[in-house]
Write a protein that holds these residues in place. Structure first.
Motif, PDB file in Angstrom:
ATOM      1  N   VAL A   1      22.064 -12.680  44.479  1.00 50.81           N
ATOM      2  CA  VAL A   1      22.516 -12.004  45.692  1.00 50.81           C
ATOM      3  C   VAL A   1      23.346 -13.044  46.417  1.00 50.81           C
ATOM      4  O   VAL A   1      22.853 -14.112  46.784  1.00 50.81           O
TER       5      VAL A   1
ATOM      6  N   GLN B   1      26.482 -13.908  49.340  1.00 51.08           N
ATOM      7  CA  GLN B   1      27.277 -13.494  50.498  1.00 51.08           C
ATOM      8  C   GLN B   1      28.479 -14.425  50.606  1.00 51.08           C
ATOM      9  O   GLN B   1      28.332 -15.636  50.514  1.00 51.08           O
ATOM     10  N   THR B   2      29.671 -13.853  50.746  1.00 50.77           N
ATOM     11  CA  THR B   2      30.887 -14.626  50.999  1.00 50.77           C
ATOM     12  C   THR B   2      31.393 -14.215  52.385  1.00 50.77           C
ATOM     13  O   THR B   2      30.818 -13.315  53.007  1.00 50.77           O
TER      14      THR B   2
ATOM     15  N   LEU C   1      32.431 -10.511  51.474  1.00 45.44           N
ATOM     16  CA  LEU C   1      31.786  -9.710  50.433  1.00 45.44           C
ATOM     17  C   LEU C   1      30.286  -9.947  50.333  1.00 45.44           C
ATOM     18  O   LEU C   1      29.796 -11.041  50.604  1.00 45.44           O
ATOM     19  N   LEU C   2      29.602  -8.911  49.895  1.00 44.52           N
ATOM     20  CA  LEU C   2      28.224  -9.016  49.446  1.00 44.52           C
ATOM     21  C   LEU C   2      28.253  -8.722  47.953  1.00 44.52           C
ATOM     22  O   LEU C   2      28.782  -7.696  47.525  1.00 44.52           O
TER      23      LEU C   2
ATOM     24  N   ARG D   1      25.662  -8.300  44.804  1.00 44.92           N
ATOM     25  CA  ARG D   1      24.235  -8.092  44.562  1.00 44.92           C
ATOM     26  C   ARG D   1      24.048  -7.355  43.240  1.00 44.92           C
ATOM     27  O   ARG D   1      24.972  -6.735  42.720  1.00 44.92           O
TER      28      ARG D   1
ATOM     29  N   GLU E   1      32.405  -4.692  50.133  1.00 41.93           N
ATOM     30  CA  GLU E   1      33.022  -5.197  51.347  1.00 41.93           C
ATOM     31  C   GLU E   1      32.635  -4.242  52.474  1.00 41.93           C
ATOM     32  O   GLU E   1      33.007  -3.067  52.442  1.00 41.93           O
ATOM     33  N   GLN E   2      31.889  -4.757  53.436  1.00 40.33           N
ATOM     34  CA  GLN E   2      31.402  -3.946  54.555  1.00 40.33           C
ATOM     35  C   GLN E   2      30.796  -2.629  54.062  1.00 40.33           C
ATOM     36  O   GLN E   2      31.069  -1.556  54.585  1.00 40.33           O
TER      37      GLN E   2
ATOM     38  N   SER F   1      35.321 -13.456  45.025  1.00 40.48           N
ATOM     39  CA  SER F   1      34.092 -13.043  44.339  1.00 40.48           C
ATOM     40  C   SER F   1      33.822 -13.901  43.110  1.00 40.48           C
ATOM     41  O   SER F   1      32.675 -14.301  42.870  1.00 40.48           O
TER      42      SER F   1
END
Length: 171
Positions: free
Chosen positions: A15, A17-18, A21-22, A24, A81-82, A120
């Protein structure tokens, strides 16, 4: 298989986080994302023929099942993204015996050419390097896929002189 690598090969370790971006593990709610990517001829043109809807659906079910195994041999990750589905990246295979990890990435068209692939992929590379200590990371890219070759080079990969589709990174 080394115990350290086997312990690291758990979906929850990936998992990420950037800034935008998430990333997972792929889950049941990502079915439409998977189908959108794998049935789209433009997305698949450098990978394989686009899947028929039924084949993509079965492939998705397999991917979700593979994500639940520990240690995993393949891991599929959704890129969001969001909360909006942007793409999929994957650890296609890992081999502790020769310290290699293969990665892959697919983005939906709206996320092309805006730095999302580099963001990513860089995050995934960093996590793989952390989890799989000493990994030699590689990607298989059709040389005609200029955009993917550029992403690979921007993220530190170098071409394998003996295999034109293979690019290597020593994390």
């Amino acid at each position: 298989m080394t115990a350290g690598w086997a312990k690291a090969a758990v979906a929850d370790n990936f998992v990420i986080q950037t800034p935008r971006l998430l990333i997972r593990p792929l889950a049941a709610e990502d079915q439409q994302l998977y189908l959108d990517l794998y049935t789209d001829p433009a997305t698949m043109r450098f990978i394989s023929p686009a899947f028929a809807n039924q084949k993509a659906l079965e492939s998705f079910r397999i991917a979700v099942r593979l994500n639940q195994k520990a240690p995993f041999k393949r891991l599929f990750l959704a890129i969001l993204e969001q909360g909006e589905a942007a793409g999929i990246c994957a650890i296609s295979q890992w081999q502790a015996e020769d310290a290699t990890v293969e990665l892959g990435l697919m983005l939906k068209q709206p996320w092309h050419a805006n730095g999302y692939a580099v963001e990513s992929f860089s995050a995934l590379i960093q996590r793989v390097g952390h989890c799989f200590d000493g990994a030699n990371i590689w990607v298989d890219i059709d040389p005609a896929n200029i955009a993917a070759v550029k992403v690979a080079i921007k993220t530190g990969f170098r071409p394998d002189a003996a295999h034109p589709r293979v690019f290597w990174l020593n994390a």
